[in-house]
Design a protein around this motif. Structure first.
Motif, PDB file in Angstrom:
ATOM      1  N   THR A 197       0.842  -1.194   0.000  1.00  0.00           N
ATOM      2  CA  THR A 197       0.000   0.000   0.000  1.00  0.00           C
ATOM      3  C   THR A 197       0.878   1.244   0.000  1.00  0.00           C
ATOM      4  OG1 THR A 197      -1.778  -1.116   1.202  1.00  0.00           O
ATOM      5  CG2 THR A 197      -1.752   1.286   1.265  1.00  0.00           C
ATOM      6  N   ARG A 198       0.622   2.102  -0.962  1.00  0.00           N
ATOM      7  CA  ARG A 198       1.345   3.371  -1.055  1.00  0.00           C
ATOM      8  C   ARG A 198       0.337   4.512  -1.116  1.00  0.00           C
ATOM      9  NH1 ARG A 198       6.445   2.235  -3.127  1.00  0.00           N
ATOM     10  NH2 ARG A 198       6.999   4.328  -2.403  1.00  0.00           N
ATOM     11  N   PHE A 199       0.796   5.712  -0.812  1.00  0.00           N
ATOM     12  CA  PHE A 199      -0.066   6.887  -0.880  1.00  0.00           C
ATOM     13  C   PHE A 199       0.379   7.775  -2.031  1.00  0.00           C
ATOM     14  CE2 PHE A 199      -0.224   5.602   3.613  1.00  0.00           C
ATOM     15  CZ  PHE A 199      -1.588   5.381   3.727  1.00  0.00           C
ATOM     16  N   VAL A 200      -0.543   8.039  -2.940  1.00  0.00           N
ATOM     17  CA  VAL A 200      -0.211   8.807  -4.142  1.00  0.00           C
ATOM     18  C   VAL A 200       0.307  10.198  -3.792  1.00  0.00           C
ATOM     19  CG1 VAL A 200      -1.159   9.866  -6.243  1.00  0.00           C
ATOM     20  CG2 VAL A 200      -1.842   7.542  -5.599  1.00  0.00           C
ATOM     21  N   CYS A 201      -0.251  10.811  -2.738  1.00  0.00           N
ATOM     22  CA  CYS A 201       0.095  12.195  -2.432  1.00  0.00           C
ATOM     23  C   CYS A 201       1.524  12.387  -1.934  1.00  0.00           C
ATOM     24  CB  CYS A 201      -0.889  12.780  -1.427  1.00  0.00           C
ATOM     25  SG  CYS A 201      -0.822  12.003   0.200  1.00  0.00           S
ATOM     26  N   VAL A 202       2.049  11.420  -1.189  1.00  0.00           N
ATOM     27  CA  VAL A 202       3.394  11.584  -0.638  1.00  0.00           C
ATOM     28  C   VAL A 202       4.410  10.616  -1.248  1.00  0.00           C
ATOM     29  CG1 VAL A 202       2.702  12.612   1.547  1.00  0.00           C
ATOM     30  CG2 VAL A 202       2.760  10.131   1.337  1.00  0.00           C
ATOM     31  N   ASP A 203       3.986   9.402  -1.573  1.00  0.00           N
ATOM     32  CA  ASP A 203       4.893   8.438  -2.207  1.00  0.00           C
ATOM     33  C   ASP A 203       4.964   8.661  -3.711  1.00  0.00           C
ATOM     34  OD1 ASP A 203       5.369   7.058   0.231  1.00  0.00           O
ATOM     35  OD2 ASP A 203       3.448   6.025  -0.006  1.00  0.00           O
ATOM     36  N   GLY A 204       3.968   9.288  -4.263  1.00  0.00           N
ATOM     37  CA  GLY A 204       3.868   9.536  -5.706  1.00  0.00           C
ATOM     38  C   GLY A 204       3.886  11.019  -5.990  1.00  0.00           C
ATOM     39  N   PRO A 205       3.231  11.433  -7.075  1.00  0.00           N
ATOM     40  CA  PRO A 205       2.253  10.659  -7.845  1.00  0.00           C
ATOM     41  C   PRO A 205       2.844   9.662  -8.846  1.00  0.00           C
ATOM     42  CG  PRO A 205       2.431  12.853  -8.765  1.00  0.00           C
ATOM     43  CD  PRO A 205       3.288  12.847  -7.533  1.00  0.00           C
ATOM     44  N   GLU A 206       4.176   9.631  -9.007  1.00  0.00           N
ATOM     45  CA  GLU A 206       4.766   8.750 -10.009  1.00  0.00           C
ATOM     46  C   GLU A 206       5.160   7.405  -9.399  1.00  0.00           C
ATOM     47  OE1 GLU A 206       7.951  10.714 -11.986  1.00  0.00           O
ATOM     48  OE2 GLU A 206       6.686  12.305 -12.794  1.00  0.00           O
ATOM     49  N   PHE A 207       4.833   6.338 -10.146  1.00  0.00           N
ATOM     50  CA  PHE A 207       5.170   4.983  -9.714  1.00  0.00           C
ATOM     51  C   PHE A 207       5.574   4.149 -10.923  1.00  0.00           C
ATOM     52  CE2 PHE A 207       2.049   6.483  -6.600  1.00  0.00           C
ATOM     53  CZ  PHE A 207       2.693   6.184  -5.397  1.00  0.00           C
ATOM     54  N   ASP A 208       6.196   3.003 -10.645  1.00  0.00           N
ATOM     55  CA  ASP A 208       6.496   2.032 -11.685  1.00  0.00           C
ATOM     56  C   ASP A 208       5.171   1.454 -12.174  1.00  0.00           C
ATOM     57  OD1 ASP A 208       7.105  -0.264 -13.170  1.00  0.00           O
ATOM     58  OD2 ASP A 208       8.799  -0.814 -11.913  1.00  0.00           O
TER      59      ASP A 208
END
Length: 283
Positions: free
Chosen positions: A235-246
């Motif tokens: 589980t990741r949070f788009v606002c702080v871990d993202g918004p970019e992901f693999d």
């Protein structure tokens, strides 16, 4: 209060605004976003930063009118004010000299692709950009994207401008022509189905692909948990871990289900707003 310095209408539903926000402009980087609130009782909505000018202290946003708040925002004009404009939020794009990078922008996703493509080119990359929309009327910033790209391909779903086809068609053609070993990275930003389709194409070739997710968001700082998404089984949070992901690690099916959670409520809010103002604009 944050003043709207300039407004441009690209189509009946796509609009651009330049906002006076010197503190945000001073710190923001490509890939980050802002959260704005039009008035005291307004909804908080996230919008990716499309461009910034540190000297002038301005932030450029491009948005599509799809719900009550974006229609309210679209009804404002140059000289009007936005109540809150918070940012920069999110983790900036990772920029380095990868080699050859393909940047894919679909629809309004063209806007957030622009500053990233510019930074990648400034870092020495060979930037191949692919932009597309449902129809030629919804395409914008072709000239700006050409300036920050080594090569640019343009397509429309209905063939009303340049060539007929999806951005994924062009993406596959470019990879086939150049060879998968000659493409070092793909960046795709746009509607969720488009980003998922791009990832399906690149996964077959084993090319790392970065996507920028547009999850439901309330707080924007990791406090509410509304924007959680599963990436690589975690589980990741788009606002702080993202918004970019693999993109190859994103659970797009879950993201789509969560994005539709308040669809009925959003539709009712839009209908009430339209009935009250008679035109879909104003407060």
């Amino acid at each position: 209060m944050f003043k709207i310095l300039d407004k441009q209408v690209f189509s009946p539903i796509i609009k651009q605004m330049v906002i006076e926000a010197p503190r945000v402009a001073r710190k923001c980087e490509p890939g980050q976003f802002v959260i704005l609130r039009i008035h005291e009782e307004g909804e908080r909505i996230p919008l990716t930063i499309a461009d910034f000018d540190r000297e002038k202290g301005t932030i450029t946003i491009v948005f599509q009118e799809v719900g009550k708040t974006t229609k309210q925002l679209g009804s404002l004009e140059a000289g009007d004010y936005i109540r809150d404009f918070v940012g920069p939020l999110g983790t900036p794009s990772h920029i380095e000299n990868f080699g050859t990078v393909i940047c894919v922008g679909g629809g309004v996703g063209i806007a957030p692709v622009f500053p990233i493509a510019r930074a990648l080119k400034e870092a020495g990359n060979h930037v191949i950009s692919i932009i597309g929309a449902r129809t030629g009327e919804l395409l914008f910033w072709e000239d700006r994207m050409r300036e920050v790209s080594t090569e640019l391909f343009v397509t429309t779903d209905d063939g009303s401008y340049v060539r007929k086809g999806f951005v994924t068609d062009v993406l596959k053609e470019v990879i086939e022509e150049r060879g998968k070993d000659n493409i070092n990275l793909v960046l795709a930003i746009g509607p969720q189905p488009m980003m998922r389709a791009c990832c399906n194409v690149t996964k077959d070739y084993g090319i790392k692909t970065i996507v920028s997710l547009n999850a439901l968001m309330v707080d924007g700082t990791g406090m509410c948990g509304c924007c959680r998404v599963t990436v690589g089984g975690q589980t990741r949070f788009v606002c702080v871990d993202g918004p970019e992901f693999d993109g190859h690690q994103v659970d797009f099916a879950e993201l789509a289900r969560r994005s539709a959670t308040f669809q009925a409520e959003e539709q009712r809010a839009l209908e009430r707003h339209t009935c009250q103002c008679g035109c879909g604009g104003g407060r």
